[in-house]
Design an enzyme around this catalytic site. Sequence first.
Site, PDB file in Angstrom:
ATOM      1  N   SER A 121       0.831  -1.036  -0.051  1.00 35.00           N
ATOM      2  CA  SER A 121       0.002  -0.065   0.003  1.00 35.00           C
ATOM      3  C   SER A 121       0.884   1.177   0.230  1.00 35.00           C
ATOM      4  CB  SER A 121      -0.763  -0.027   1.091  1.00 35.00           C
ATOM      5  OG  SER A 121      -0.299   0.160   2.244  1.00 35.00           O
ATOM      6  N   ASP A 143       1.480   0.190   8.180  1.00 34.65           N
ATOM      7  CA  ASP A 143       2.949  -0.213   8.542  1.00 34.65           C
ATOM      8  C   ASP A 143       3.445  -0.136   6.950  1.00 34.65           C
ATOM      9  OD1 ASP A 143       1.627  -2.270   6.758  1.00 34.65           O
ATOM     10  OD2 ASP A 143       2.310  -4.001   8.149  1.00 34.65           O
ATOM     11  N   ASP A 166       5.835  -2.030   4.083  1.00 35.65           N
ATOM     12  CA  ASP A 166       6.431  -3.207   3.383  1.00 35.65           C
ATOM     13  C   ASP A 166       7.486  -3.011   2.617  1.00 35.65           C
ATOM     14  OD1 ASP A 166       4.318  -5.212   4.368  1.00 35.65           O
ATOM     15  OD2 ASP A 166       3.149  -4.333   2.895  1.00 35.65           O
ATOM     16  N   ASP A 220       8.063  -4.219   7.789  1.00 30.94           N
ATOM     17  CA  ASP A 220       8.521  -5.549   7.577  1.00 30.94           C
ATOM     18  C   ASP A 220       9.630  -5.461   6.462  1.00 30.94           C
ATOM     19  OD1 ASP A 220       6.541  -6.390   9.490  1.00 30.94           O
ATOM     20  OD2 ASP A 220       5.140  -7.185   7.968  1.00 30.94           O
ATOM     21  N   LYS A 230     -10.888   0.421  -1.305  1.00 30.52           N
ATOM     22  CA  LYS A 230     -10.284  -0.281   0.013  1.00 30.52           C
ATOM     23  C   LYS A 230     -11.213  -0.020   1.396  1.00 30.52           C
ATOM     24  CE  LYS A 230      -6.019  -0.946   0.781  1.00 30.52           C
ATOM     25  NZ  LYS A 230      -4.395  -0.520   0.714  1.00 30.52           N
ATOM     26  N   TYR A 239     -12.518  -7.658   3.413  1.00 28.79           N
ATOM     27  CA  TYR A 239     -11.159  -7.286   3.084  1.00 28.79           C
ATOM     28  C   TYR A 239     -10.225  -8.463   4.044  1.00 28.79           C
ATOM     29  CZ  TYR A 239      -7.009  -4.439   2.219  1.00 28.79           C
ATOM     30  OH  TYR A 239      -5.959  -3.837   1.704  1.00 28.79           O
TER      31      TYR A 239
END
Length: 728
Positions: free
Chosen positions: A106, A117, A119, A171, A232, A241
């Site tokens: 995202s 968060d 990625d 992450d 979303k 979702y």
Amino acid sequence: LPFCCGSLPVTTQGSQTQQLQKHYGITSPISLAAPKEFDCMLTQKLIETLKPYGVFEEEEELQRRILILGKLNNLVKEWIREISESKNLPQSVIENVGGKIFTFGSYRLGVHTKGADIDALCVAPRHVERTDFFTSFYEKLKQQEEVKDLRAVEEAFVPVIKLCFDGIEIDILFARLALQTIPEDLDLRDDSLLKNLDIRCIRSLNGCRVTDEILHLVPNIDNFRLTLRAIKLWAKRHNIYSNILGFLGGVSWAMLVARTCQLYPNAIASTLVHKFFLVFSKWEWPNPVLLKQPEECNLNLPVWDPRVNPSDRYHLMPIITPAYPQQNSTYNVSVSTRMVMVEEFKQGLAITDEILLSKAEWSKLFEAPNFFQKYKHYIVLLASAPTEKQRLEWVGLVESKIRILVGNLEKNEFITLAHVNPQSFPAPKENPDKEEYRTMWVIGLVFKKTENSENLSVDLTYDIQSFTDTVYRQAINSKMFEMDMKIAARHVKRKQLHQLLPNHVLQKKKKHSTEGVRLAALNDSSLDLSMDSDNSTSVPSPTSAMKTSPLNSSGSSQGRSSPAPAVTAASVTNIQASEVTVPQTNSSESSGGTSNESIPQTATQPAVSPPPKPTISRVLPSAHPLNPSPRTSGNVATKTPSPVTAVKRTSSPHKEESPKKIKIEEDEISEDATCIDVNEHEKMETKVGLNIFFSFQKTPSTDLSDIPALPANPIPVIKNSIKLRLNR
């Protein structure tokens, strides 16, 4: 805001005629119409409606993320130089060795929400090993004062380091390329980079490659981003979702929006949202959604291709990633989850039709339906563990397997629909004096109506049994299982949900029955929504201070001694309720008042044409436990692409007699399956009685950590009597 009115890409005849010469997608566009003034006004209203939900991040927070990623990127370069020096590389190579942090998901798509968060992917040259990443780089991160909650999950399907850097959760995956140096302008979309890489590096690269391809395959990135933010939010508000539970995850929703943008390349967000619902309410599943023609790179990697792979033919809602190796991002989708999503598409179309006619506002699209008023029957699934750390791991495993339970229930001949709510909740303790951490999920059930005056016995024993067996077996195999890790299930009637859930979740207050589900004394004020879950379904309400956030299923599987569980027994629940009907979901049916345009057949035809739908139905052998591989665990491999032709397993696979039994006298009902008639006046409705009883037989305490293969009886023998009696 990055998407204010001034930055809206309002297409004019002159400014983008040149751009439209480029062809997007595998078919021609449906419409090249440019936006009108009314469309621009509706788009601005859409932005104003989205703002209170926190889908836009403030500029200050955005700059903070950029700063943090810059620090992380410098750490990577510094670490790779140190590794290069320790391996005695020439100084000329060390000076230009490079290394880089890429983002995906995202954040890379530009649709991340407040507090989301990041990625990230660490790309290193060929002399840097994966072991270096999980040792020396891990230690380097540990020395940074901004880094908190550092943990490595090296044995995961996609190995990852998780951390919180200055308050932002990140992450980090790792990929080692077959290059001596990593240039700053490296384009990860280059397929040649995949040569000579191990499978873990290919998996780690996949997120970045897919995200970058999506951004290159849409006509206008700003229009795509605003539309995706709206879709979303809508999906989260409507509880559809969640990739892990059989709905769609972020990348799948992004690809559906991208396909809509390809079909309407000049449209802006307000139009694209409406066209999204138009296209996918009429989409003829299981025709795949493709953003580009699949390409063969001769690297011999497995790709989605129903002509070659028989299992791919049973995927119900294929949405194919655009980067090689092409994969189906929705293999977890089941008959029930597809049915729920298609119905939501149709309702979304009806609402956006009203919005375009100025009969409704955008806020109506984002109103959250009350899942707990939708059905009359629910299965409540509970997972419990003695410590919070064990709960996170246990809950992550159980959640990843819930789709197996849904698949089992779908195959029961008396069940029309099994709809799991992606939101998890804290569950009340059975024993207030005992330290125990419990999480629960709620599954809505719709039963088929019985015919004539038959009395039917429906046995759900096998459905629950095979699910719990699978979970316990995997927990033991991964050496994660601990004493007192438990799974329990209850059948709950709608009017009894108030005993399990907080009032603000149920919303609509109704007169409740005094008969209850015997879990424990429950104080509504002591409950709150689970705050430890993946923000995939975390949706703040603009009118309430209460925030929902779904379950964090991340939890590393660590090796431990695994004694068998102790004896437990759940209470028996005797409940009666009425039949629930579900709308028909014919995917080819046209719906929507103002939406009379049809989706061209070419728009739904796959580039790789799947074979004709099989005419022979497949049924999973009833005695075989469900334990699918990681890639195919969620697909409905036991069903044909058309659920109409699928043969449903009888409700009592372990019994030789027919599941339909005429019962006249009460003493014919088994002791653990009784039916209570409460409302005699409901004679015209189908009445269902359901009783659930779980008993775990204790097996001898054994240290399972050193047992390479499962012994004859290593897991709890679960004797579930879950029977329904349907009276007409």
